[in-house]
Design a protein around this motif. Sequence first.
Motif, mmCIF file in Angstrom:
data_model
loop_
_atom_site.group_PDB
_atom_site.id
_atom_site.type_symbol
_atom_site.label_atom_id
_atom_site.label_comp_id
_atom_site.label_asym_id
_atom_site.label_seq_id
_atom_site.Cartn_x
_atom_site.Cartn_y
_atom_site.Cartn_z
ATOM 1 N N LEU A 100 -48.682 5.688 -19.221
ATOM 2 C CA LEU A 100 -47.363 5.943 -18.586
ATOM 3 C C LEU A 100 -47.113 6.567 -17.407
ATOM 4 C CD1 LEU A 100 -46.049 7.645 -21.698
ATOM 5 C CD2 LEU A 100 -45.449 5.020 -21.157
ATOM 6 N N THR A 101 -47.763 7.330 -16.780
ATOM 7 C CA THR A 101 -47.521 7.733 -15.439
ATOM 8 C C THR A 101 -48.152 5.899 -14.208
ATOM 9 O OG1 THR A 101 -49.021 9.532 -15.609
ATOM 10 C CG2 THR A 101 -48.622 9.228 -13.503
ATOM 11 N N HIS A 102 -49.488 5.761 -14.359
ATOM 12 C CA HIS A 102 -49.112 4.544 -13.884
ATOM 13 C C HIS A 102 -47.986 3.450 -13.556
ATOM 14 C CE1 HIS A 102 -52.972 4.367 -12.450
ATOM 15 N NE2 HIS A 102 -53.761 5.008 -13.108
ATOM 16 N N ILE A 103 -47.290 3.822 -14.974
ATOM 17 C CA ILE A 103 -45.758 2.502 -15.120
ATOM 18 C C ILE A 103 -44.481 3.149 -14.832
ATOM 19 C CG2 ILE A 103 -44.292 1.374 -16.870
ATOM 20 C CD1 ILE A 103 -47.194 1.165 -18.936
ATOM 21 N N TYR A 104 -44.149 4.716 -14.410
ATOM 22 C CA TYR A 104 -43.586 5.258 -14.116
ATOM 23 C C TYR A 104 -43.501 5.190 -12.329
ATOM 24 C CZ TYR A 104 -42.203 6.573 -18.709
ATOM 25 O OH TYR A 104 -41.497 6.837 -19.741
ATOM 26 N N ASN A 105 -44.847 5.030 -11.951
ATOM 27 C CA ASN A 105 -45.105 5.352 -10.469
ATOM 28 C C ASN A 105 -45.426 3.379 -9.499
ATOM 29 O OD1 ASN A 105 -44.449 8.627 -11.078
ATOM 30 N ND2 ASN A 105 -45.969 8.458 -11.253
ATOM 31 N N ILE A 106 -44.145 2.935 -9.977
ATOM 32 C CA ILE A 106 -44.729 1.481 -9.228
ATOM 33 C C ILE A 106 -43.992 2.024 -7.791
ATOM 34 C CG2 ILE A 106 -43.815 -0.469 -8.973
ATOM 35 C CD1 ILE A 106 -44.217 -0.521 -11.708
ATOM 36 N N GLU A 107 -44.322 1.797 -6.805
ATOM 37 C CA GLU A 107 -44.110 2.206 -5.873
ATOM 38 C C GLU A 107 -44.311 0.002 -5.028
ATOM 39 O OE1 GLU A 107 -46.265 4.535 -3.011
ATOM 40 O OE2 GLU A 107 -46.294 5.674 -4.697
#
Length: 119
Positions: A100-107
Motif C-alpha cells: 500500500l505504501t508503494h501504491i500511495y506514494n507514486i511520484e
Amino acid sequence: MASNTQGIQQLLAAEKKAAEKVAEARKRKARRLKQAKDEATEEIEKYRVERDQQFKDFEAKHVGSREGVANKIDADTRLKIDDMNRTVTNHKERVIQEILTHIYNIEPELHKNFKNSAK
C-alpha cells in the motif's frame, strides 16, 4: 537238431529277459530323474522363498515399509504447510502495508527515453 532248437529257445528267452531288465532299468532311471527333478524344484522353491523373506527383512530394516515412507512424507508435508501458514500469518500485515505504501506514494516522472517535441 532238437538241442539246436532248445539252444535257440534259451537264447530267445535270455534275450527277452535282458530286454525286460533293460526296460525296467530305463523305467527306474526315468523315475529317479523325475524324483531328482521334483526334489530340485522343491529345493529351488524353498531357497527362493527364503531369499525373498531375507530381501523383505532387509528392505524393512533399511528402507522401511511403503506405508512408513508414505506416512513420513505426509507428516513432513503437513509440517511444511503449517510452517508456511505461520509465516504468512506473521508477515501478512507488514507486506500489505508495504504494498500500500508503494501504491500511495507514486511520484510521476518522465520516462528517461521521452523526447519533448513541443519546442
